[in-house]
Write a protein that holds these residues in place. Structure first.
Motif, PDB file in Angstrom:
ATOM      1  N   CYS A  49      -6.272  -1.210  -2.127  1.00 27.03           N
ATOM      2  CA  CYS A  49      -6.974   0.186  -0.691  1.00 27.03           C
ATOM      3  C   CYS A  49      -8.427   0.584  -0.125  1.00 27.03           C
ATOM      4  CB  CYS A  49      -5.969   0.480  -1.187  1.00 27.03           C
ATOM      5  SG  CYS A  49      -6.255   2.215  -2.103  1.00 27.03           S
ATOM      6  N   ARG A  67      -7.577  -2.543  -7.261  1.00 31.18           N
ATOM      7  CA  ARG A  67      -6.908  -2.631  -5.985  1.00 31.18           C
ATOM      8  C   ARG A  67      -7.078  -2.490  -4.345  1.00 31.18           C
ATOM      9  NH1 ARG A  67      -8.347   3.872  -8.406  1.00 31.18           N
ATOM     10  NH2 ARG A  67     -10.595   2.285  -8.587  1.00 31.18           N
ATOM     11  N   ILE A  88       0.777  -1.439   0.137  1.00 31.50           N
ATOM     12  CA  ILE A  88       0.144  -0.143  -0.016  1.00 31.50           C
ATOM     13  C   ILE A  88       0.955   0.996   0.146  1.00 31.50           C
ATOM     14  CG2 ILE A  88      -0.362   0.204   2.632  1.00 31.50           C
ATOM     15  CD1 ILE A  88      -3.065   0.816   2.181  1.00 31.50           C
ATOM     16  N   PHE A  89       0.746   2.335  -0.559  1.00 33.00           N
ATOM     17  CA  PHE A  89       1.411   3.354  -1.122  1.00 33.00           C
ATOM     18  C   PHE A  89       0.457   5.054  -0.499  1.00 33.00           C
ATOM     19  CE2 PHE A  89       2.916   6.982  -3.057  1.00 33.00           C
ATOM     20  CZ  PHE A  89       3.981   6.973  -1.769  1.00 33.00           C
ATOM     21  N   CYS A  90      -0.186   5.229  -1.949  1.00 32.00           N
ATOM     22  CA  CYS A  90      -1.124   6.526  -1.900  1.00 32.00           C
ATOM     23  C   CYS A  90      -2.434   6.325  -0.430  1.00 32.00           C
ATOM     24  CB  CYS A  90      -1.870   7.018  -2.565  1.00 32.00           C
ATOM     25  SG  CYS A  90      -3.114   6.016  -3.267  1.00 32.00           S
ATOM     26  N   GLY A  91      -2.929   4.499  -0.192  1.00 34.13           N
ATOM     27  CA  GLY A  91      -3.948   4.327   0.329  1.00 34.13           C
ATOM     28  C   GLY A  91      -5.909   5.335  -0.183  1.00 34.13           C
ATOM     29  N   GLY A  99      -6.012   4.768  -3.622  1.00 35.95           N
ATOM     30  CA  GLY A  99      -6.910   4.541  -5.168  1.00 35.95           C
ATOM     31  C   GLY A  99      -5.933   5.453  -5.741  1.00 35.95           C
ATOM     32  N   VAL A 100      -5.556   5.755  -5.859  1.00 34.15           N
ATOM     33  CA  VAL A 100      -4.542   6.700  -6.547  1.00 34.15           C
ATOM     34  C   VAL A 100      -3.432   6.316  -7.483  1.00 34.15           C
ATOM     35  CG1 VAL A 100      -5.914   9.628  -6.762  1.00 34.15           C
ATOM     36  CG2 VAL A 100      -3.679   9.300  -5.497  1.00 34.15           C
ATOM     37  N   CYS A 101      -2.168   5.939  -6.790  1.00 34.18           N
ATOM     38  CA  CYS A 101      -1.238   5.543  -7.141  1.00 34.18           C
ATOM     39  C   CYS A 101      -1.022   4.197  -7.712  1.00 34.18           C
ATOM     40  CB  CYS A 101      -0.476   5.261  -5.707  1.00 34.18           C
ATOM     41  SG  CYS A 101       0.055   3.533  -5.000  1.00 34.18           S
ATOM     42  N   PHE A 102      -2.314   3.095  -7.568  1.00 33.21           N
ATOM     43  CA  PHE A 102      -1.982   1.373  -8.251  1.00 33.21           C
ATOM     44  C   PHE A 102      -0.763   0.887  -7.812  1.00 33.21           C
ATOM     45  CE2 PHE A 102      -4.301   4.265 -10.610  1.00 33.21           C
ATOM     46  CZ  PHE A 102      -5.502   4.157 -10.512  1.00 33.21           C
ATOM     47  N   ASP A 103      -0.191   0.893  -6.343  1.00 34.84           N
ATOM     48  CA  ASP A 103       0.470  -0.297  -6.264  1.00 34.84           C
ATOM     49  C   ASP A 103       0.042  -0.889  -5.554  1.00 34.84           C
ATOM     50  OD1 ASP A 103       2.999   0.405  -6.641  1.00 34.84           O
ATOM     51  OD2 ASP A 103       3.430   1.602  -5.042  1.00 34.84           O
ATOM     52  N   CYS A 104      -1.287  -1.152  -4.593  1.00 34.32           N
ATOM     53  CA  CYS A 104      -1.624  -2.136  -3.950  1.00 34.32           C
ATOM     54  C   CYS A 104      -2.303  -3.498  -4.724  1.00 34.32           C
ATOM     55  CB  CYS A 104      -2.419  -1.301  -2.939  1.00 34.32           C
ATOM     56  SG  CYS A 104      -4.041  -0.482  -3.930  1.00 34.32           S
TER      57      CYS A 104
HETATM   58  S1  FES Z   1      -2.446   2.068  -2.379  1.00 33.33           S
HETATM   59 FE1  FES Z   1      -2.635   3.555  -4.152  1.00 33.33          FE
HETATM   60  S2  FES Z   1      -4.169   2.685  -4.924  1.00 33.33           S
HETATM   61 FE2  FES Z   1      -4.150   1.320  -3.185  1.00 33.33          FE
END
Ligand code: FES
Ligand SMILES: Cc1cc2nc3c(=O)[nH]c(=O)nc-3n(C[C@H](O)[C@H](O)[C@H](O)COP(=O)(O)OP(=O)(O)OC[C@H]3O[C@@H](n4cnc5c(N)ncnc54)[C@H](O)[C@@H]3O)c2cc1C
Lengths: 101, 457
Positions: free
Chosen positions: A83, A81, A60-63, A65-70
């Motif tokens: 998060c 996603r 998880i990074f942005c938490g 919904g905008v970074c698409f890491d999770c």
């Molecule tokens: S943590 Fe960034 S989209 Fe889910």
């Protein structure tokens, strides 16, 4: 059968509604209202996937919904996603896709 | 045929909620659309009801919600706006939500209130799991009631870090330190707060400070995290002063980055609004007139999506934009209401400006980057790769993007757009606004192919 890392959850848990989901083939306890990311974090899982190019771990990074890491696979659907996705009873979550695509 | 309406408000945070209420009060037909399941945005974010009774003491700030409940506003939740297209008779708004949600709306006027996201602050190791934004950590603790880690380091700037520290400590985590990249601003704080009677905020600050003192958490000014290390997840943080030597290693299992916020300008840009670079915000913001109207007549932007101002500026901007929309629709707009809203907005903006001055985004972050630091998280493009394209003559963000694919991944440059532009500008000795920026293409948020269709299939 349940993983016992509930201590990352902030008590009291008494009034929460337990439900069971599957994470990488194992049954795991979750609570109604939690996101997929919360369930993974609560069982001590930081790495949600590995990138395609360099096989680097991501979580998880942005938490929000905008970074698409999770991204994880949920009920067979890839790139969900974690998060912003609420858990549901019986949900099948997979972090082994290793996919970036 | 798309459904017609007088006003569509995008985003149900403080700005969007206030805009909707004000507009409904003037008799406009209002549709309020938000991507989350529950309205509230960042500041009034609601804990899922199933977890709510366990949540902290705050509860929900209710005045605005009560107004919304009473107002004649159509709320469409859990629905993304993925594109806005100016047409002859208004704006075509493209939506994607649960079955039964309209896919298109034709709005005579639009208020965009999309808010902001945590400013991405790259440094070596920032992609390791366990390194996350302060916003992510606060949402986990407050609204999901789970700790992001047991030994947590906070690095960034500003009062939000203290709020996060307090929630983490209250939740049972050990906060190993709070690092603020800026110098200690006590004198300025006192003046600023006293001058505008912001006692409520002062109280919040004290509560956080007391909790940290009790827990023995150090607050270190002019410090930041320089590197995160670990195998599958973060295990160590190398921290040090913003300039000079003296690095030390601390064992952690989470690092929270709180370098402030950056406006979500994607929808405004996609729609075709002109924007300008704001050096104080270190971000592009939409150009607006005194009614908060953009260069597209009938399209307004309010709140953090037009520049970070906090929850109060957001609410008053929302109200002003609603008055502007009503005026655009040739409705009677009471002049004393306009004057009152403008007055209150000006007051709130003064306080917001003080905060921005006290805790500017750190200028030292760039010095942390090494050639192997990943800048574009989606496409895994490193600083080294970008430097090579600069050596080969690239002078614009677009040129860098074409060669490296930086900014072409899923996040559409939300994460790397700013940092790549700043790196490029530094390397070629130009101001940031000279290197251009990324223009998002519709859909600005990923929507399944089927979701782009006008009708459900
Ligand atoms: S943590 Fe960034 S989209 Fe889910
Ligand atoms: C953790 C945290 C703590 C804070 N603490 C304080 C504080 O103590 N004091 C203070 O003044 N400020 C604080 N802030 C800042 C404050 O929350 C914001 O300034 C405020 O919420 C901005 O309001 P807004 O309406 O502009 O945007 P937001 O509240 O961010 O709301 C934007 C809404 O737009 C929606 N949205 C965005 N894009 C789309 C789209 N394409 N389609 C559909 N919906 C969309 C989002 O889902 C969101 O609900 C805090 C912020 C955070 C994150």
């Amino acid at each position: 059968m349940f993983s016992s890392h509930e201590s990352l959850r902030i008590p009291p848990l008494t009034s929460r509604l337990p439900l069971t989901v599957q994470v990488d083939g194992e049954p795991v306890q979750a609570f109604a209202g939690e996101t997929v990311a919360t369930v993974l974090l609560a069982i001590g899982r930081r790495t949600f996937r590995h990138t395609e190019n360099t096989h680097a771990p991501r979580g998880i990074f942005c938490g929000m919904g905008v970074c698409f890491d999770c991204l994880v696979t949920v009920d067979g659907l890839p790139d969900v996603r974690a998060c912003v996705t609420p858990v549901q009873a019986g949900m099948v979550i997979d972090t082994r896709g290793g996919s970036d695509a | 045929m798309p459904e017609r309406t007088e006003l569509v408000v995008v985003g149900a945070g403080p700005a969007g909620l206030a805009a909707a209420v004000e507009a409904a009060g003037l008799g406009l037909a209002v549709t309020l659309v938000d991507g989350y399941p529950r309205p509230g945005g960042q500041y009034f974010k609601q804990t899922p009801p199933e977890l709510a009774d366990a949540a902290g003491p705050e509860g929900h700030p209710t005045a605005l919600f009560a107004e919304v409940a009473q107002a004649d506003v159509r709320l469409v939740s859990d629905t993304l706006v993925w594109g806005i297209f100016p047409e002859a008779d208004g704006f075509l708004i493209c939506l994607y939500g649960p079955p039964g949600t309209p896919r298109r709306l034709l709005a005579q006027t639009v208020v965009l209130a999309p808010g902001a996201y945590d400013r991405p602050a790259p440094f070596p190791g920032w992609t390791l799991p366990g390194v996350m934004t302060a916003g992510a950590a606060l949402a986990l603790v407050k609204h999901q009631r789970v700790l992001p880690g047991r030994r947590v380091l906070l690095s960034g700037t500003g009062p939000l870090q203290l709020v996060l520290a307090r929630h983490l400590i209250d939740g049972g985590a050990e906060v190993v330190a709070v690092l603020d990249a800026n110098p200690f601003p006590w004198t300025a704080w006192q003046h600023a707060l006293a001058a505008w009677g912001q006692w409520e905020r002062l109280g919040e600050g004290w509560a956080a400070w007391r909790t940290m003192r009790r827990a023995g958490t150090a607050l270190r000014w002019r410090h930041l995290v320089r590197r995160a290390e670990g195998n599958e997840q973060v295990e160590r943080a190398i921290i040090g002063p913003v300039q000079g030597g003296g690095a030390e290693t601390v064992a952690v299992d989470a690092i929270c980055l709180g370098h402030g916020f950056t406006p979500s300008v994607q929808l405004a840009r996609q729609a075709g609004c002109q924007d300008r670079y704001d050096p104080d915000q270190r971000a592009y913001v939409p150009v607006r007139d005194e009614w908060l109207q953009t260069t597209l007549p009938g399209l307004f932007v309010a709140g953090d999506g037009a520049g970070i101002g906090g929850k109060d500026v957001a609410q008053w901007e929302g109200r002003l934009a609603a008055l502007g929309a009503a005026r655009q629709l040739a409705r009677a707009v009471p002049p004393d209401r306009v004057a009152a809203v403008r007055r209150e907005l000006a007051r709130q903006r003064r306080f917001a400006a003080v905060l921005t001055d006290l805790f500017p985004p750190s200028a030292h972050l760039g010095s942390l980057l090494t050639d192997d630091t990943v800048l574009c998280r989606c496409e895994e493009i490193t600083v080294g790769e970008i430097r090579r394209t600069i050596d080969d003559g690239a002078t614009t963000l677009n040129a860098v993007r074409m060669v490296t694919r930086a900014g072409m991944g899923r996040c559409q440059g939300r994460m790397c757009g700013g940092p790549v532009a700043e790196l490029l500008a530094r390397e070629i000795g130009q101001p940031v606004e000279a290197v251009g920026q990324v223009t998002p293409r519709p859909p600005v948020m990923p929507v399944p192919l089927e979701g782009l269709l006008e009708e459900e299939t």
